[in-house]
Enzyme design. Structure first.
Site, short mmCIF file in Angstrom:
data_model
loop_
_atom_site.label_atom_id
_atom_site.label_comp_id
_atom_site.label_asym_id
_atom_site.label_seq_id
_atom_site.Cartn_x
_atom_site.Cartn_y
_atom_site.Cartn_z
CE1 TYR A 269 -11.15 46.41 -63.49
CE2 TYR A 269 -13.38 46.08 -63.10
CZ TYR A 269 -12.11 45.83 -62.70
OH TYR A 269 -11.40 45.18 -61.52
CE LYS B 288 -2.15 55.31 -53.78
NZ LYS B 288 -1.95 55.10 -52.37
CG ASP C 96 -3.09 53.08 -50.03
OD1 ASP C 96 -3.90 53.96 -50.33
OD2 ASP C 96 -2.09 53.16 -49.70
CG ASP D 128 -14.28 44.20 -59.28
OD1 ASP D 128 -14.82 43.62 -58.56
OD2 ASP D 128 -13.70 43.84 -60.35
CG ASP E 204 -15.75 41.43 -55.28
OD1 ASP E 204 -16.87 41.35 -55.10
OD2 ASP E 204 -15.23 41.12 -56.17
MG LIG Z 1 -0.14 51.94 -49.56
MG LIG Z 2 -15.55 41.53 -58.39
#
Ligand SMILES: [Mg+2]
Ligand SMILES: [Mg+2]
Lengths: 355, 355
Positions: free
Chosen positions: A142, A189, A221, A245, A249
């Site tokens: 970000y 990841k 994931d 984020d 959420d």
């Molecule tokens: Mg995957």
């Molecule tokens: Mg958010």
């Protein structure tokens, strides 16, 4: 205790829910003999309207000279579907976090018994869920370098992390776990990303200093799946900015209402407290906005200054309001006439007279 | 039709589920008068054991000279928690996608009536869910430049997208929507990322060529919420590589069983078909692996060559097996003695004698 609190109500329902949090903090000050001084300033779309920028200089100065910041919400629909807009309300929040060095976003997610039926997840999946998410807030993609080629045909965003950025939030997460159920899950990841491998390396090293805390790792994931399949496995989740984020959420909806979720954003010097929900402009000034998230943000503020009894008093009052269905229509289908300020009034009264 | 199919069974349960898909394809060939030739090669941990690399040259050559690839699964626990391992099974899959130009990963997510009770989500949330996720697969942060500073204290990953990379998958997604319920939802983070803004710009332009398709936009954090709150709103989801990885894995659990989910990875010239589930090494050679995902991947393969009746025959056989509880223990608590190959046998028989 004397506290100077900067209040940034912002856009949409921000002002009306923040009013209730102030009401509650004033009741706490009275009952527990504290001095809370509130100073109000503009941020977000309203600041763009008044000053042309989402975070005016005087707002930043006020925040920097206060002990804590109580934040409402920002965002206005006129900016949402305009990718070419140069000035956006959200920039106000990003800039505030960056300028004040608020590097850790902390989001408690709790399943309230009275709201289990409202969750999209089955009761046995969420009953007893109690998670605290630690999201790195001022690094990563970000804030990395952004480029658009001259012909507009190629764009890039750089995700970058330093050891120091990882270390400081990791310590916060492990300290929190020590006061909770003693488990930290790092979401990354690391099978693909270099930044994730650095996270895993640094966090693994730091974990050795906290021998009473169990350490676990999940790819992002897989974490997105596990949050639905078995959220009870989580105590403290530690993760980088973008993953945090998304995961926080996602987690915000499993409890049945986003209208109840509070958050803290802390740094070395400053701390800001705000509801998770957005500015919800459709509900503005209708008296239907749920003030609980903002009120629980005030409780997080008190905890930050180690006013634990005061925070606990707010939580008890909130639980009571939920049990008695003194709640706004979003979580109260049967009694749809209880307004934002009625909920604030009940909690204020309860603090003065905790039956 | 004559098809040369490269078969890459891979690791863990990969070989046993792929065997069932081959069994089913052979039955289809017999009944519909096709010539399918199967040629087998190593990939993943087994390829590292045999050749020192996860994608040997001869495997790549075989794939490049075939009409389609049927893929099992890769991954071995000995590589999972070793961030320093230079050679990893997953690299085989990433390299294969890159070398063959498989730029679009397509994942159908369907809620089967017989499995609604197994979903962590409530019945009314998922009943009727039917989503097709189009994930960009060869660009973005997974393939961008990775750097680790000499002192190991700073890491970075570059996320990059070109207009062309976005265009080609966008056309696939809109064409798919035309044959479905006519809606494409772009998932991005255009309020923060430059690459997302390029996605939004290019997709918005292309959408104008498909006036019969409705276009929607969601930020990825909101999409992670909406997938739980109201997955029925989605028809085709279009998104970049990392967001697609997270959102499609999240979506994979709402239907109640990941053992049923198939996927296609397609490019301009090549196409590969594989189950969504991983190598699940704990279940290897126990006869408990669910072969349906692999069998439905074979159905996607047939559809890719416009053998729609053949694919439909497989789907009817699969539905029948689910209704009759001819299923492996993962989705069949009551009858836990039905093995991987028994399920394959039932579907094979059904294709020969569709009652
Ligand atoms: Mg995957
Ligand atoms: Mg958010």
């Amino acid at each position: 205790m004397k506290l100077e609190i900067a209040v940034l109500p912002g856009d949409g329902i921000g002002p009306e829910v923040t009013d209730q949090a102030i009401k509650v903090l004033k009741a706490i000050a009275l009952e527990f003999d504290h001095m809370f001084k509130f100073r109000i300033a503009d941020v977000g779309a309203v600041a763009i309207d008044n000053y042309g920028v989402p975070l005016p200089e005087q707002t930043l100065t006020l925040c920097a000279s206060s002990d804590a910041i109580l934040f409402g919400a920002i965002g206005h629909p006129k900016y949402d579907n305009d990718p070419s807009a140069k000035v956006r309300p959200e920039q106000g929040l990003l800039k505030l976090r960056k300028e004040l060095g608020l590097f850790a976003n902390i989001r408690p997610v709790k399943a309230y018994d009275t709201l289990l039926d409202k969750s999209p997840l089955k009761r046995h999946i969420i009953e007893g869920v109690d998670i605290s998410i630690y999201r790195e807030l001022t690094g990563g993609i970000y804030f990395g370098k952004k480029e658009l080629s001259g012909d507009g045909n190629m764009a890039s965003d750089l995700c970058q992390y330093s050891r120091e950025e990882i270390e400081r939030i990791t310590h916060l997460a492990f300290e929190a776990a020590q006061n909770r159920r003693g488990k930290v899950t790092l979401v990354d990841k690391a099978n693909v990303l270099e930044t994730s491998r650095l996270w895993r390396k640094v966090v693994t090293e730091i974990a050795k200093q906290y021998s009473d805390v169990e350490m676990d790792f999940l790819f992002v994931d897989n974490a997105a799946m596990q949050m639905i399949l078995n959220p009870k496995q989580f105590d403290v989740i530690l993760t980088e900015n973008l993953f945090g984020d998304i995961i926080s959420d996602e987690a915000s909806v499993i409890g049945g209402s986003i209208g109840l979720l509070a958050s803290a954003s802390v740094g070395k010097k400053y701390a800001m407290f705000e509801p998770v929900h957005g500015s919800f402009p459709q509900a503005k000034n209708k008296g239907i906005a749920n003030p609980i998230a903002s009120i629980l943000s005030a409780a997080l503020l008190l905890e930050h200054f180690e006013l634990f009894n005061e925070a606990q008093m707010i939580r008890i009052a909130v639980d009571k309001s939920l049990k008695l269905h003194i709640s706004t229509p979003d979580i109260n289908a049967n009694y749809d006439t209880i307004s934002t300020s009625k909920v604030g009034d009940f909690i204020e009264d309860f603090i003065h007279n905790p039956g």
